[in-house]
Design an enzyme around this catalytic site. Sequence first.
Site, short mmCIF file in Angstrom:
data_model
loop_
_atom_site.label_atom_id
_atom_site.label_comp_id
_atom_site.label_asym_id
_atom_site.label_seq_id
_atom_site.Cartn_x
_atom_site.Cartn_y
_atom_site.Cartn_z
N HIS A 39 0.83 -1.21 0.00
CA HIS A 39 0.00 0.00 0.00
C HIS A 39 0.87 1.26 0.00
O HIS A 39 0.57 2.23 -0.70
CB HIS A 39 -0.95 0.00 1.20
CG HIS A 39 -2.19 -0.78 0.96
ND1 HIS A 39 -2.20 -2.14 0.83
CD2 HIS A 39 -3.47 -0.36 0.79
CE1 HIS A 39 -3.44 -2.54 0.60
NE2 HIS A 39 -4.22 -1.49 0.56
N LYS A 104 -9.72 -7.54 8.29
CA LYS A 104 -10.39 -7.79 9.56
C LYS A 104 -10.22 -6.59 10.47
O LYS A 104 -9.23 -5.86 10.39
CB LYS A 104 -9.86 -9.06 10.23
CG LYS A 104 -8.43 -8.95 10.73
CD LYS A 104 -8.00 -10.23 11.44
CE LYS A 104 -6.57 -10.06 11.96
NZ LYS A 104 -6.07 -11.25 12.61
#
Length: 185
Positions: A39, A104
């Site tokens: 990222h 999550k």
Amino acid sequence: MNEKKIITSPFHDDTIKSLKAGEMVYLSGVVYTGRDAAHKRMCESLKAGMPMPFDFQGAAIYYAGPCPPKPGKPIGSVGPTTSGRMDLYAPALMDKGLKIMIGKGLRDTEVKNSIVKHGGIYFAAIGGAAALMGKCVESAEVIAYEDLGTEAVRRLVVKELPVIVAIDSMGNDMYTEGRKQYAVD
């Protein structure tokens, strides 16, 4: 008895808008993996005007760093990592077209607002079930940042990967009491 809801990539806006927080769905088709280091590189590439490693339109990114495959298998265990670690990068990637994220845990307010602004969605994958998730992967290939090892961006073809709509396109958040709405500035 509820019928199993299977959605297939590329994911379209109408499909995304039809999903509600707390709903269980199964993803089939192409899903990309990427964690913190990937990222960071994608955001650095954006700033430098470079192309992304995959077309964000209708694509999903799964916050996972897969284990090496056993002989004859496309991938090893592939469980979700904590999504909050990508919160610093997600809004910039969403501004460039990314709408679907899988991981999550909780997301920050800026990410929730970006989800609403861009009509996106955040799916929660089942933590602690990495071996089960790995069985849903039919093929896997590294497509970018190979030097990052498990954090390289991979293109996975999945069949019925189980996920739960954690934050829907309206900002309803299954993690938040009362399924609070988030306004876009």
